[in-house]
Scaffold this motif. Sequence first.
Motif, PDB file in Angstrom:
ATOM      1  N   PRO A 246      16.140 -54.542 -14.263  1.00 38.65           N
ATOM      2  CA  PRO A 246      15.918 -55.990 -14.338  1.00 38.65           C
ATOM      3  C   PRO A 246      15.015 -56.483 -13.211  1.00 38.65           C
ATOM      4  N   SER A 247      14.345 -57.582 -13.465  1.00 41.56           N
ATOM      5  CA  SER A 247      13.426 -58.141 -12.464  1.00 41.56           C
ATOM      6  C   SER A 247      14.155 -58.537 -11.191  1.00 41.56           C
ATOM      7  N   SER A 248      15.435 -58.862 -11.313  1.00 39.91           N
ATOM      8  CA  SER A 248      16.204 -59.215 -10.118  1.00 39.91           C
ATOM      9  C   SER A 248      16.353 -58.023  -9.179  1.00 39.91           C
ATOM     10  N   THR A 249      16.246 -56.820  -9.733  1.00 37.83           N
ATOM     11  CA  THR A 249      16.301 -55.608  -8.912  1.00 37.83           C
ATOM     12  C   THR A 249      14.913 -55.228  -8.410  1.00 37.83           C
ATOM     13  N   LEU A 250      13.925 -55.315  -9.297  1.00 34.52           N
ATOM     14  CA  LEU A 250      12.570 -54.892  -8.943  1.00 34.52           C
ATOM     15  C   LEU A 250      11.884 -55.860  -7.984  1.00 34.52           C
ATOM     16  N   PHE A 251      12.250 -57.124  -8.056  1.00 37.03           N
ATOM     17  CA  PHE A 251      11.582 -58.142  -7.230  1.00 37.03           C
ATOM     18  C   PHE A 251      12.614 -58.944  -6.448  1.00 37.03           C
ATOM     19  N   ALA A 252      13.477 -58.209  -5.767  1.00 37.98           N
ATOM     20  CA  ALA A 252      14.577 -58.863  -5.044  1.00 37.98           C
ATOM     21  C   ALA A 252      14.146 -59.426  -3.701  1.00 37.98           C
ATOM     22  N   GLN A 253      13.003 -58.962  -3.176  1.00 42.29           N
ATOM     23  CA  GLN A 253      12.600 -59.372  -1.835  1.00 42.29           C
ATOM     24  C   GLN A 253      11.587 -60.503  -1.882  1.00 42.29           C
ATOM     25  N   SER A 254      11.495 -61.171  -0.769  1.00 36.87           N
ATOM     26  CA  SER A 254      10.524 -62.253  -0.602  1.00 36.87           C
ATOM     27  C   SER A 254       9.840 -62.066   0.753  1.00 36.87           C
ATOM     28  N   PRO A 255       8.516 -62.231   0.816  1.00 38.71           N
ATOM     29  CA  PRO A 255       7.601 -62.633  -0.245  1.00 38.71           C
ATOM     30  C   PRO A 255       7.423 -61.553  -1.323  1.00 38.71           C
ATOM     31  N   PHE A 256       6.834 -61.964  -2.428  1.00 36.62           N
ATOM     32  CA  PHE A 256       6.738 -61.148  -3.628  1.00 36.62           C
ATOM     33  C   PHE A 256       6.056 -59.814  -3.370  1.00 36.62           C
ATOM     34  N   TRP A 257       4.972 -59.801  -2.596  1.00 39.70           N
ATOM     35  CA  TRP A 257       4.176 -58.599  -2.431  1.00 39.70           C
ATOM     36  C   TRP A 257       4.924 -57.507  -1.670  1.00 39.70           C
TER      37      TRP A 257
ATOM     38  N   ALA B 249      13.539 -49.916  -5.191  1.00 41.91           N
ATOM     39  CA  ALA B 249      13.625 -49.916  -6.656  1.00 41.91           C
ATOM     40  C   ALA B 249      12.232 -49.994  -7.274  1.00 41.91           C
ATOM     41  N   LEU B 250      11.422 -50.948  -6.836  1.00 44.32           N
ATOM     42  CA  LEU B 250      10.084 -51.095  -7.402  1.00 44.32           C
ATOM     43  C   LEU B 250       9.183 -49.946  -6.985  1.00 44.32           C
ATOM     44  N   VAL B 251       9.327 -49.480  -5.756  1.00 43.83           N
ATOM     45  CA  VAL B 251       8.519 -48.356  -5.289  1.00 43.83           C
ATOM     46  C   VAL B 251       8.771 -47.128  -6.157  1.00 43.83           C
ATOM     47  N   GLN B 252      10.027 -46.823  -6.432  1.00 49.18           N
ATOM     48  CA  GLN B 252      10.314 -45.667  -7.280  1.00 49.18           C
ATOM     49  C   GLN B 252       9.891 -45.901  -8.728  1.00 49.18           C
ATOM     50  N   PHE B 253      10.097 -47.117  -9.230  1.00 49.39           N
ATOM     51  CA  PHE B 253       9.715 -47.416 -10.606  1.00 49.39           C
ATOM     52  C   PHE B 253       8.211 -47.277 -10.796  1.00 49.39           C
ATOM     53  N   ASN B 254       7.431 -47.743  -9.842  1.00 49.92           N
ATOM     54  CA  ASN B 254       5.976 -47.621  -9.925  1.00 49.92           C
ATOM     55  C   ASN B 254       5.548 -46.152  -9.916  1.00 49.92           C
ATOM     56  N   HIS B 255       6.242 -45.334  -9.132  1.00 51.96           N
ATOM     57  CA  HIS B 255       5.915 -43.910  -9.086  1.00 51.96           C
ATOM     58  C   HIS B 255       6.234 -43.252 -10.426  1.00 51.96           C
TER      59      HIS B 255
END
Length: 363
Positions: free
Chosen positions: A245-256, A264-270
């Motif tokens: 879910p986006s709440s897991t992939l984009f849990a941090q702020s700022p977005f970038w 989570a997003l780092v591994q998903f992108n890999h």
Amino acid sequence: MTIALDQPLVETKPASGHAGIRRWLWLVAALVFVMVVVGGATRLTGSGLSITEWKPITGALPPLSTESWAAEFEKYRASPQYQLLNSGMSLGEFQFIYWWEWGHRQLGRFIGFVFLAGFLVVALRRLLPWRRTLTLFGMGLLLGLQGAIGWIMVASGLEPGMVAVAPVKLTLHLTFAGLFFASVVAFAVSLTPPRRIEQARARGAAWALLALTFVQIALGGLVAGSKAGLTFNTWPLMDGALVPPSSTLFAQSPFWENFVDNVALVQFNHRLGAYLLLALALWHVVALRRAAPGSGGAKRATAIAGMTLAQGLLGIVTLLLAVPIWAGLAHQALAFMVLAMTVVHVTRSSLLLPLGEKVPAGG
């Protein structure tokens, strides 16, 4: 992308010149490959911050007495990694991680010496046209820059509150190692004219494979730097879903910051990068084998597809086992083998005749 039908091949004699230069460059490439594996072992054993100073010349000598070992250990004990992570470490345990980092730096010095010695021979004896010699000089600058980036990376891990190097700087260090490695392989291959001249096919796809391989290596650097491989150790599902879910992939702020710091997003992108790279490699080999069965390009594409598939399977094993040292090192080593094969493929494709151009008389 349009792929031309196979064209007749013309036999040519292999060039015998520049054999010494080619051997030198392949030696440098082999040393860089070993350096990448040793660097991976240094990271996986937590050794990268054991030497807290950068002394390019005098740092080549390790501690040679009990007093010098004690002084070196005291410097490490003042570092955040020791105070926050390794408090109570014995001198013997420190020596273990020290030798890994010292060996990594020493190998870097040796690579620099080998490259410089070979370059001076080429330049002083004018063994290559000046433009090519200038290219080698630029590659030497890239190698020197890589050493400086290595220290910038280590320095990021010595900042207050840090117990490891910054993931972005580790990724930069790994990517520049890949760039130098690729340039050496490409230069060596370019000095070895093919035995057969073919018409160029699907050159754009070959370049896309190379670009995506670099992207995937960089994404792998972020995974290694953030230790993202120690989380979400399931496949094909991740956090119970193919797409978390986006709440897991984009849990941090700022977005970038999610793209470099959110495990989570780092591994998903890999994972996504691996799927895309494998899909492109398989499409490329099918297209070339249909258009030019038995050609050098089709054989190279087949090798790349097979290596990419093996790398993907190894990546899954590494993830499921939570990155044991042997699997992590094998995964990193195979990544650079894929990179080397892709560089060979692109370089060979660039040496081929453009579509429609006739082979000169006499080959």
